[in-house]
Design an enzyme around this catalytic site. Structure first.
Site, PDB file in Angstrom:
ATOM      1  N   HIS A 121       0.815  -1.213   0.000  1.00 36.00           N
ATOM      2  CA  HIS A 121       0.000   0.000   0.000  1.00 36.00           C
ATOM      3  C   HIS A 121       0.849   1.263   0.000  1.00 36.00           C
ATOM      4  O   HIS A 121       1.895   1.346   0.640  1.00 36.00           O
ATOM      5  CB  HIS A 121      -0.942   0.004   1.206  1.00 36.00           C
ATOM      6  N   ASP A 122       0.384   2.247  -0.769  1.00 35.89           N
ATOM      7  CA  ASP A 122       0.951   3.597  -0.791  1.00 35.89           C
ATOM      8  C   ASP A 122       2.353   3.677  -1.395  1.00 35.89           C
ATOM      9  O   ASP A 122       3.015   4.711  -1.274  1.00 35.89           O
ATOM     10  CB  ASP A 122       0.971   4.211   0.617  1.00 35.89           C
ATOM     11  N   GLY A 139       5.097  -1.014   2.743  1.00 37.06           N
ATOM     12  CA  GLY A 139       4.250   0.144   2.524  1.00 37.06           C
ATOM     13  C   GLY A 139       5.024   1.449   2.444  1.00 37.06           C
ATOM     14  O   GLY A 139       6.072   1.617   3.068  1.00 37.06           O
TER      15      GLY A 139
END
Length: 264
Positions: A121-122, A139
């Protein structure tokens, strides 16, 4: 009409360009958008708020757009955005973002991403990147353009890798890796500059010489990071004479925002 195999499950709300191809047993969710010329391999699952650009080739058994592996995630409408011209090989997993960051996991253009790569994520990936087999990005990792990460390399969350940097096989990055620098080991140690990569991208010998001078200031002269940055600042004028001022600026900006420290 898109070329959809009869065994594939494509939600009627999904938006597929007219020449997209979807292989057997693939599953595509209602919030997915796929641009022209992209091919989706057999058994891929593409879900969530996922946008895929033009002329990507996504091989079989990939999972793109699944919820982030973050206990704080509570179902917020975050996204995965993939650019154009990427090759994504078998068993890759790319997750959507979280509201603790920008809410978007973003992949640029013309990247070559080999099998079993995880993009958490991200993460934000630039363009022209090569990720060898089983690279694992935690992440919030940021990769600049033209980065090469060797097979089985792992990158700690929030780490940044500068443009043109490179790692060897099974490297563990827990600090930022500056532009142009090569690193290897567990933990990573700086080895030199990505000279051959720069040559292939059209860097002149004079411009590569400036990159070498920056590397010496950072790694060979025994300077503190603050002292090295001062020396890099003094290089701007001579760098401009050989069209390398942008390279010095890139390095200085990276070092100014290296919150985790750098590989040294």
């Amino acid at each position: 009409m898109a070329q959809i195999h009869p065994t594939a499950l494509v939600d009627p709300k999904a938006e597929l360009a007219a020449d997209v191809s979807v292989g057997p047993f693939a599953v595509i969710g209602p919030q997915v958008r796929i641009g022209e010329g992209t091919s989706i391999g057999a058994h891929c699952v593409i879900e969530g708020r996922t946008t895929i650009g033009r002329h990507n080739r996504i091989f079989q058994f990939c999972s793109l757009g699944a919820a982030p592996q973050d206990k704080k995630y509570a179902g917020e409408p975050t996204e995965l955005v993939i650019g154009d011209g990427n090759t994504i090989r078998e068993f890759c997993t790319f997750n959507t973002g979280t509201v603790q960051d920008a809410g978007v996991t973003r992949i640029g253009d013309d990247n070559w991403i080999m099998a079993y790569v995880h993009v958490a994520h991200d993460c934000v990936l630039g363009s022209h990147i090569i990720l060898a087999n089983a690279v694992q990005l935690a992440g919030h990792v940021h990769l600049g353009d033209w980065v090469f990460l060797g097979g089985l390399s792992g990158v700690h969350q929030f780490v940044r890798v500068g443009a043109h940097a490179m790692t060897g096989f099974q490297t563990r990055l827990s600090q930022d890796l500056p532009p142009f620098v090569t690193a290897a080991g567990n933990p990573a140690q700086a080895q030199g500059i990505n000279q051959e990569g720069l040559r292939r991208r059209g860097y002149t010998p004079e411009r590569i010489s400036v990159v070498k001078q920056m590397h010496r200031a950072l790694y060979r002269k025994g300077l503190t990071l603050a002292q090295a940055r001062e020396e890099l600042e003094s290089m701007r004028a001579c760098a401009a004479e050989v069209q390398a001022e942008e390279d010095v600026r890139l390095m200085l900006e990276f070092l100014a925002t290296a919150e985790r420290g750098i590989v040294r």
